[in-house]
Design an enzyme around this catalytic site. Structure first.
Site, mmCIF file in Angstrom:
data_model
loop_
_atom_site.group_PDB
_atom_site.id
_atom_site.type_symbol
_atom_site.label_atom_id
_atom_site.label_comp_id
_atom_site.label_asym_id
_atom_site.label_seq_id
_atom_site.Cartn_x
_atom_site.Cartn_y
_atom_site.Cartn_z
ATOM 1 N N ASP A 198 0.712 -1.707 0.082
ATOM 2 C CA ASP A 198 -0.161 0.136 -0.094
ATOM 3 C C ASP A 198 1.181 0.996 -0.079
ATOM 4 O O ASP A 198 2.235 0.921 -1.046
ATOM 5 C CB ASP A 198 -0.797 -0.087 1.042
ATOM 6 N N HIS A 253 -3.389 5.863 3.572
ATOM 7 C CA HIS A 253 -4.003 4.691 3.572
ATOM 8 C C HIS A 253 -3.739 3.525 3.885
ATOM 9 O O HIS A 253 -4.460 2.948 4.901
ATOM 10 C CB HIS A 253 -3.890 5.035 1.860
ATOM 11 N N SER A 413 -11.424 -1.135 0.160
ATOM 12 C CA SER A 413 -9.883 -0.402 0.580
ATOM 13 C C SER A 413 -10.420 -0.594 2.556
ATOM 14 O O SER A 413 -9.306 -2.013 2.756
ATOM 15 C CB SER A 413 -10.096 1.119 0.590
#
Length: 548
Positions: A198, A253, A413
């Site tokens: 990620d 994220h 996600s």
């Protein structure tokens, strides 16, 4: 009927005098993040790719070696190309990334290469991009409505509706993955490693630091590749997009995904991850702006395989189909949890990758909301998306350097790491499970939901307790003080036999009334929602009493 109500009035008065209170369950609603929308398309159209770079797969290893020298049947020098990365060293045989510096464009170079009988395929180095996530910072002083729960003692656990849903966010009580009950079976193991590919991970975060993977063969800061894996001082993973040994998250994220998987549970801090004990391997292939490329993802996957990751979590993807990415996934022997995408579209019609590759190693994950519905942003697909997991306004960890330690996000996600965390729990119980066996356990134990019927392969949302082998097939368990689980005696989907003694009588009404609060937190609400209003309250007592 009037006599029934007279009797009920007497019972209610007696119970109130005995100290039992009637509790209503109402809640508030939360909202949206759509954060993995790669801009790439197929190479035949207007694919977004890194200028001057491509990926080539040769049919024979010796050809690849000659090509690296610019000689032999595939002479790269003639194309104005040189080898940037030879993935063969990372276990991806005959695969290379090339730099094109001559007069040929990437498209022309690919056409030239694919004319060679020694080339299996050539493709651009596709750009992979996250749309910047919408976030809602957590109130640092707000411990939530149900933080008085003694287990776990994480103060923001009340905000994690996906793990235990009492209707605290305005959704439906019981619309959760039964995590708290699953933790009675296992809370994870430090021997299980989950690679988060990620934007990196804040490995210093107070709710993550103790669960961050450390390379046992590397000595920090000595400038030497101690373990001989090709990376110097890769103590806590690696950054493959900036090519350094610091996979710190400068976007947010990846840290959010890592917290869903493995924030330390029951430590009196923040939230609880699905697996309280686990090792998170931070592998960064996306920059602070959310942009990365296929070549960086291949290196990350190869590293995860080489360094012993047991599960790989991929909360990203797009419509560009990279055969190299598919080959990299196939080269491993671990489960990949992959986001289905956030375009609100049907992946059966418009495929999404890597979630759409046909592989027993991949679980494609849609998002569910706090009503057990499918949010408008979530992709779906009856044959291409396997199941759902909570993905709508999910509370999790966030890089301290970005100003908040906890935020809420939404998107597939956020759903994906719930599945990766469940896989880690299953492996902590039985480390011999193959990727195919893991996938089968997770898919076969879902809670079947109408919102996902015809929208996913399994038709349901993950259930931690059932996947771990606990509870009944319906998810209904015995009430406190009872030896038998409730039963559905007439097949209508409602469990009127509350005490499980194989008949329905007045004692079931009394027990139900006494245990309404417990039922709403520990049982599938739908099977005890006798009145059909979506929650457990006094109307259910009345309806159950009338049915006797």
């Amino acid at each position: 009927m009037n006599m029934h109500f007279a009797h009920l009035t007497v019972v209610v008065k007696l119970l109130i005098l005995s100290g039992f209170l009637i509790t209503g369950f109402s809640c508030a609603v939360l909202g949206d993040e759509q954060n993995v929308t790669p801009t790439v398309q197929s190479p035949e159209t207007t694919a977004a790719y890194v200028p001057g770079e491509l990926i080539v797969k040769y049919k024979d290893g010796s050809v690849a070696a000659l090509a690296a020298e610019g000689t032999g049947p595939v002479a790269l020098e003639a194309l104005g190309a040189e080898v940037a990365t030879d993935f063969s060293a990372e276990g991806l045989s005959n695969l290379q990334a090339l730099d094109i510096s001559g007069s040929l464009s990437v498209k022309e170079a690919i056409e030239e290469l694919e004319q060679s009988p020694y080339v299996a395929y050539a493709e651009p180095n596709f750009i992979i991009s996250l749309s910047l996530p919408e976030t809602e910072p957590a109130n640092e002083n707000d411990t939530g409505e149900i933080s008085a729960l003694s287990y776990p003692n994480d103060p923001k656990f009340s905000d994690q509706w996906g793990l235990t849903n009492t209707g605290q966010t305005g959704g439906k009580s019981g619309a959760d993955i039964s995590a708290a009950k699953g933790w009675d079976i296992t809370t994870g193991s430090d021997s299980i490693v989950v690679a988060v590919i990620d934007t990196g991970v804040d490995y210093t975060h107070p709710d993550l630091a103790a669960n961050i993977w450390t390379n046992p063969g590397e000595i920090a800061g000595n400038g030497i590749d101690d373990d001989g894996n090709g990376y110097i001082d890769d103590v806590h993973g690696y950054d493959f997009i900036n090519n350094d040994n610091d996979p710190m998250d400068d976007n947010g994220h990846g840290t959010h995904c890592a917290g869903v998987i493995g924030a330390i549970g029951n430590n009196g801090v923040g939230i609880a991850g699905l697996s309280w004990k686990v090792k998170i391997m931070p592998l960064k292939f996306l920059r602070a702006d959310g942009n990365g490329d296929t070549a960086a993802s291949l290196n990350a996957i190869a590293y995860a395989r080489r360094m012993g990751a047991d599960v790989i979590s991929c909360s990203w993807g797009g419509t560009a189909k990279s055969q190299a990415l598919g080959d990299a996934i196939s080269s491993t022997n671990v489960l990949f949890a992959c986001a289905a995408g956030n375009a609100g579209s049907n992946n059966d019609i418009t495929p999404h990758y890597p979630s759409g590759f046909s592989s027993d190693q991949i679980i494609s994950v849609a998002a569910s909301d706090d009503d057990d519905g499918i949010p408008s942003f979530s992709n779906y697909g009856a044959s291409s998306v396997d199941l759902a997991a909570p993905g709508d306004w999910i509370m999790s960890t966030y890089p301290t350097a970005l100003g908040h330690q906890y935020v809420k996000m939404k998107g597939t996600s956020m759903a994906t790491p719930h599945v990766a965390g469940l896989a880690a729990l299953l492996l902590s119980k039985d480390s011999s499970l193959t990727p195919s066996a893991l996938k089968t356990k997770i898919l076969s134990s879902v809670d079947k939901l109408s919102a996902f019927s015809g929208k996913t392969v399994s038709g349901g949302r993950i259930n931690v307790l059932k996947a771990l082998g606990g509870g009944s097939s319906s998810g209904v368990v015995a009430l406190p003080g009872q030896s038998n689980a409730p039963k559905d005696l007439n097949g209508d989907g409602k469990y009127e036999d509350v005490n499980g003694n194989s008949r329905t009588d007045f004692s079931d009404v009394v027990l139900f009334f006494k245990q309404m609060t417990w039922i709403s937190s520990n049982e599938p609400v739908t099977v005890f929602d006798f009145s059909g209003n979506g929650r457990i309250d006094y109307t259910d007592v009345v309806t159950l009493f009338k049915s006797i």
